[in-house]
Design a protein around this motif. Structure first.
Motif, PDB file in Angstrom:
ATOM      1  N   ILE A 272       0.840  -1.205   0.000  1.00 53.89           N
ATOM      2  CA  ILE A 272       0.000   0.000   0.000  1.00 53.89           C
ATOM      3  C   ILE A 272       0.871   1.249   0.000  1.00 53.89           C
ATOM      4  O   ILE A 272       0.578   2.231  -0.701  1.00 53.89           O
ATOM      5  CB  ILE A 272      -0.950  -0.017   1.216  1.00 53.89           C
ATOM      6  CG1 ILE A 272      -1.954  -1.171   1.087  1.00 53.89           C
ATOM      7  CG2 ILE A 272      -1.692   1.307   1.330  1.00 53.89           C
ATOM      8  CD1 ILE A 272      -2.820  -1.366   2.317  1.00 53.89           C
ATOM      9  N   ALA A 273       1.964   1.232   0.768  1.00 52.19           N
ATOM     10  CA  ALA A 273       2.881   2.384   0.794  1.00 52.19           C
ATOM     11  C   ALA A 273       3.487   2.617  -0.580  1.00 52.19           C
ATOM     12  O   ALA A 273       3.653   3.770  -1.018  1.00 52.19           O
ATOM     13  CB  ALA A 273       3.979   2.154   1.826  1.00 52.19           C
ATOM     14  N   GLU A 274       3.833   1.544  -1.276  1.00 51.18           N
ATOM     15  CA  GLU A 274       4.385   1.676  -2.628  1.00 51.18           C
ATOM     16  C   GLU A 274       3.354   2.318  -3.568  1.00 51.18           C
ATOM     17  O   GLU A 274       3.698   3.159  -4.408  1.00 51.18           O
ATOM     18  CB  GLU A 274       4.802   0.310  -3.155  1.00 51.18           C
ATOM     19  CG  GLU A 274       6.017  -0.278  -2.440  1.00 51.18           C
ATOM     20  CD  GLU A 274       6.245  -1.739  -2.776  1.00 51.18           C
ATOM     21  OE1 GLU A 274       5.399  -2.331  -3.478  1.00 51.18           O
ATOM     22  OE2 GLU A 274       7.267  -2.292  -2.340  1.00 51.18           O
ATOM     23  N   ALA A 275       2.089   1.929  -3.414  1.00 45.32           N
ATOM     24  CA  ALA A 275       1.037   2.519  -4.241  1.00 45.32           C
ATOM     25  C   ALA A 275       0.824   3.987  -3.898  1.00 45.32           C
ATOM     26  O   ALA A 275       0.614   4.835  -4.783  1.00 45.32           O
ATOM     27  CB  ALA A 275      -0.269   1.742  -4.068  1.00 45.32           C
ATOM     28  N   ALA A 276       0.907   4.316  -2.597  1.00 44.74           N
ATOM     29  CA  ALA A 276       0.704   5.701  -2.164  1.00 44.74           C
ATOM     30  C   ALA A 276       1.734   6.638  -2.762  1.00 44.74           C
ATOM     31  O   ALA A 276       1.440   7.806  -3.061  1.00 44.74           O
ATOM     32  CB  ALA A 276       0.734   5.776  -0.641  1.00 44.74           C
ATOM     33  N   ALA A 277       2.945   6.139  -2.949  1.00 43.84           N
ATOM     34  CA  ALA A 277       4.019   6.984  -3.477  1.00 43.84           C
ATOM     35  C   ALA A 277       3.738   7.463  -4.896  1.00 43.84           C
ATOM     36  O   ALA A 277       4.341   8.444  -5.360  1.00 43.84           O
ATOM     37  CB  ALA A 277       5.337   6.215  -3.446  1.00 43.84           C
ATOM     38  N   LEU A 278       2.815   6.796  -5.587  1.00 40.03           N
ATOM     39  CA  LEU A 278       2.501   7.146  -6.977  1.00 40.03           C
ATOM     40  C   LEU A 278       1.223   7.977  -7.096  1.00 40.03           C
ATOM     41  O   LEU A 278       0.778   8.262  -8.203  1.00 40.03           O
ATOM     42  CB  LEU A 278       2.343   5.862  -7.811  1.00 40.03           C
ATOM     43  CG  LEU A 278       3.550   4.914  -7.805  1.00 40.03           C
ATOM     44  CD1 LEU A 278       3.213   3.634  -8.573  1.00 40.03           C
ATOM     45  CD2 LEU A 278       4.775   5.595  -8.406  1.00 40.03           C
ATOM     46  N   ARG A 279       0.641   8.383  -5.971  1.00 44.07           N
ATOM     47  CA  ARG A 279      -0.666   9.044  -6.000  1.00 44.07           C
ATOM     48  C   ARG A 279      -0.599  10.490  -5.537  1.00 44.07           C
ATOM     49  O   ARG A 279       0.351  10.905  -4.883  1.00 44.07           O
ATOM     50  CB  ARG A 279      -1.655   8.257  -5.119  1.00 44.07           C
ATOM     51  CG  ARG A 279      -1.931   6.869  -5.661  1.00 44.07           C
ATOM     52  CD  ARG A 279      -2.836   6.089  -4.736  1.00 44.07           C
ATOM     53  NE  ARG A 279      -3.213   4.828  -5.360  1.00 44.07           N
ATOM     54  CZ  ARG A 279      -4.447   4.350  -5.410  1.00 44.07           C
ATOM     55  NH1 ARG A 279      -5.429   5.036  -4.851  1.00 44.07           N
ATOM     56  NH2 ARG A 279      -4.700   3.213  -5.997  1.00 44.07           N
ATOM     57  N   ARG A 280      -1.651  11.214  -5.870  1.00 45.17           N
ATOM     58  CA  ARG A 280      -1.812  12.612  -5.469  1.00 45.17           C
ATOM     59  C   ARG A 280      -3.271  12.848  -5.078  1.00 45.17           C
ATOM     60  O   ARG A 280      -4.150  12.072  -5.415  1.00 45.17           O
ATOM     61  CB  ARG A 280      -1.431  13.566  -6.608  1.00 45.17           C
ATOM     62  CG  ARG A 280       0.016  13.473  -7.079  1.00 45.17           C
ATOM     63  CD  ARG A 280       0.974  14.002  -6.019  1.00 45.17           C
ATOM     64  NE  ARG A 280       2.352  14.011  -6.498  1.00 45.17           N
ATOM     65  CZ  ARG A 280       3.167  12.991  -6.408  1.00 45.17           C
ATOM     66  NH1 ARG A 280       2.739  11.842  -5.870  1.00 45.17           N
ATOM     67  NH2 ARG A 280       4.413  13.069  -6.854  1.00 45.17           N
ATOM     68  N   GLY A 281      -3.510  13.917  -4.359  1.00 49.60           N
ATOM     69  CA  GLY A 281      -4.877  14.334  -4.062  1.00 49.60           C
ATOM     70  C   GLY A 281      -5.680  13.295  -3.320  1.00 49.60           C
ATOM     71  O   GLY A 281      -5.220  12.672  -2.355  1.00 49.60           O
ATOM     72  N   GLU A 282      -6.937  13.084  -3.758  1.00 51.00           N
ATOM     73  CA  GLU A 282      -7.846  12.172  -3.092  1.00 51.00           C
ATOM     74  C   GLU A 282      -7.317  10.733  -3.113  1.00 51.00           C
ATOM     75  O   GLU A 282      -7.464   9.989  -2.138  1.00 51.00           O
ATOM     76  CB  GLU A 282      -9.226  12.219  -3.745  1.00 51.00           C
ATOM     77  CG  GLU A 282     -10.267  11.296  -3.129  1.00 51.00           C
ATOM     78  CD  GLU A 282     -10.608  11.639  -1.677  1.00 51.00           C
ATOM     79  OE1 GLU A 282     -11.310  10.846  -1.030  1.00 51.00           O
ATOM     80  OE2 GLU A 282     -10.186  12.713  -1.193  1.00 51.00           O
ATOM     81  N   GLY A 283      -6.679  10.343  -4.219  1.00 47.27           N
ATOM     82  CA  GLY A 283      -6.114   9.001  -4.301  1.00 47.27           C
ATOM     83  C   GLY A 283      -5.046   8.776  -3.252  1.00 47.27           C
ATOM     84  O   GLY A 283      -4.953   7.693  -2.661  1.00 47.27           O
ATOM     85  N   LEU A 284      -4.252   9.805  -2.977  1.00 49.11           N
ATOM     86  CA  LEU A 284      -3.222   9.699  -1.947  1.00 49.11           C
ATOM     87  C   LEU A 284      -3.859   9.591  -0.567  1.00 49.11           C
ATOM     88  O   LEU A 284      -3.414   8.803   0.270  1.00 49.11           O
ATOM     89  CB  LEU A 284      -2.291  10.908  -2.023  1.00 49.11           C
ATOM     90  CG  LEU A 284      -1.213  10.995  -0.930  1.00 49.11           C
ATOM     91  CD1 LEU A 284      -0.300   9.773  -0.965  1.00 49.11           C
ATOM     92  CD2 LEU A 284      -0.398  12.282  -1.084  1.00 49.11           C
ATOM     93  N   ARG A 285      -4.898  10.389  -0.331  1.00 53.44           N
ATOM     94  CA  ARG A 285      -5.567  10.327   0.969  1.00 53.44           C
ATOM     95  C   ARG A 285      -6.124   8.941   1.217  1.00 53.44           C
ATOM     96  O   ARG A 285      -5.988   8.395   2.323  1.00 53.44           O
ATOM     97  CB  ARG A 285      -6.705  11.353   1.026  1.00 53.44           C
ATOM     98  CG  ARG A 285      -7.352  11.458   2.415  1.00 53.44           C
ATOM     99  CD  ARG A 285      -8.691  12.148   2.352  1.00 53.44           C
ATOM    100  NE  ARG A 285      -9.656  11.361   1.607  1.00 53.44           N
ATOM    101  CZ  ARG A 285     -10.277  10.281   2.085  1.00 53.44           C
ATOM    102  NH1 ARG A 285      -9.997   9.828   3.295  1.00 53.44           N
ATOM    103  NH2 ARG A 285     -11.145   9.637   1.343  1.00 53.44           N
ATOM    104  N   ILE A 286      -6.745   8.339   0.197  1.00 54.41           N
ATOM    105  CA  ILE A 286      -7.299   6.988   0.334  1.00 54.41           C
ATOM    106  C   ILE A 286      -6.188   5.986   0.643  1.00 54.41           C
ATOM    107  O   ILE A 286      -6.321   5.113   1.507  1.00 54.41           O
ATOM    108  CB  ILE A 286      -8.041   6.592  -0.965  1.00 54.41           C
ATOM    109  CG1 ILE A 286      -9.311   7.427  -1.117  1.00 54.41           C
ATOM    110  CG2 ILE A 286      -8.363   5.099  -0.968  1.00 54.41           C
ATOM    111  CD1 ILE A 286     -10.005   7.261  -2.456  1.00 54.41           C
ATOM    112  N   ALA A 287      -5.072   6.122  -0.066  1.00 62.18           N
ATOM    113  CA  ALA A 287      -3.961   5.182   0.142  1.00 62.18           C
ATOM    114  C   ALA A 287      -3.352   5.324   1.536  1.00 62.18           C
ATOM    115  O   ALA A 287      -3.024   4.325   2.186  1.00 62.18           O
ATOM    116  CB  ALA A 287      -2.895   5.400  -0.932  1.00 62.18           C
TER     117      ALA A 287
END
Length: 326
Positions: A272-287
């Motif tokens: 999940i942390a690896e996925a979070a590193a690729l996200r921004r905005g709402e997607g990052l908050r969800i991750a």
């Protein structure tokens, strides 16, 4: 002896100190677990002992010719001027290790330190790891030797968490830092140790190791690539028919699957942390929210011995939240 990779800075600093003519008597080898500190300690010990036996005859660095008498004794575990403290097995019939290095093990060094070295003016003691010293007795027993070491004695203390050591022990050691390895160096170590592993398994182990070859190799043989593939599929589309999460729950339950289940508990928050590193905005908050929930759930599962199937379904459900709009 195992080759050391990715720690050129630490090796260079120690070799320079060896060549300076005034080598400190105690070294604290500090850094994350599994990055080569123990390997370095044994390579350095072998070199220190061989060099003391053959002054000025060895090439620069930590290497020692395999036919050197001291190297042969070291390889056979019979060098009279070397001692190593590690956690011992619980019994002759029980391979599981004790929780700590006992005070009696430290006290057993006293006769060794009370006599002259046998083959040269030097002797070396490796403690792997100093974090495992039984508290408070073993630390206090060691401190006495660190405060007034016999001439020619070198201590090499491996530590994964030096902040937890007694301040008086830290203050008597020279610090030598070890860093996490690059993916390329980690992969090289894993390939050396697992020559038959396929590329997908190597890649999965390197990701799980996060710069620690030792950690990566602890997952060897657990088919981590299959776990990662299932988690990636769940994160990608949410697993609407529950196919992937049910398959994981089935394959990770029961005693024979305990090691893979433990690896799964480690791997979910990391994935999940690896996925979070690729996200921004709402997607990052969800991750980030999913990461916090996954860490808490995995920790609770370990501490309270939750049912494995239920825990896998719960964690896989948390991963499925990553399929929300990015």
């Amino acid at each position: 002896m195992t080759r050391l990779r990715g720690q050129d800075g630490a090796v260079a600093a120690f070799v320079a100190a060896m060549g300076g003519g005034a080598l400190h008597h105690a070294w604290l080898l500090a850094g994350p677990q599994g990055v080569g500190k123990g390997t370095f300690a044994r390579l350095a010990a072998r070199r220190l002992l061989a060099e003391a036996m053959s002054p000025g005859t060895l090439a620069p660095g930590l290497d020692v010719p395999a036919d050197h008498y001291g190297a042969q004794l070291f390889a056979g575990g019979t060098h009279p001027d070397y001692r190593e403290l590690t956690r011992l097995p619980k019994s002759d019939k029980e391979p599981e290790l004790q929780r700590s290095i006992k005070v009696d093990q430290v006290r057993a060094l006293l006769p060794f330190l009370g006599t002259l070295p046998s083959l040269s003016p030097r002797r070396v003691i490796v403690i792997d790891s100093a974090d495992d010293l039984e508290r408070p007795g073993a630390g206090n027993a060691l401190l006495k030797s660190l405060e007034e070491p016999p001439a020619g004695t070198i201590f090499l203390l491996v530590s994964h968490a030096p902040g937890r050591l007694m301040p008086t022990i830290r203050s008597r050691c020279r610090l030598l830092r070890f860093d996490t390895l690059s993916d390329a160096d980690t992969a090289a170590v894993v390939r050396d140790a697992l020559p038959d592993a396929d590329a997908d398994e190597i890649d999965a182990l390197v990701r799980a190791g996060a710069g620690s070859p030792g950690r990566a190799l602890s997952y060897a043989g657990l088919d981590l690539a299959r776990i990662d593939t299932a988690l990636a599929a769940i994160a990608r589309d949410g697993d609407p028919d529950n196919r992937h999460r049910l398959a994981l729950a089935k394959s990770l339950s029961g005693k024979p699957a305990q090691a893979r289940y433990e690896a799964f508990l480690d791997r979910v928050p990391t994935a999940i942390a690896e996925a979070a590193a690729l996200r921004r905005g709402e997607g990052l908050r969800i991750a980030l929210d999913a990461y916090d929930r996954a860490r808490a759930s995995a920790a609770a599962a370990r501490g309270l011995s939750f049912d494995a199937q239920a825990t896998v379904l719960d964690l896989a459900g948390i991963v499925a939240r990553l399929a929300a709009p990015r």
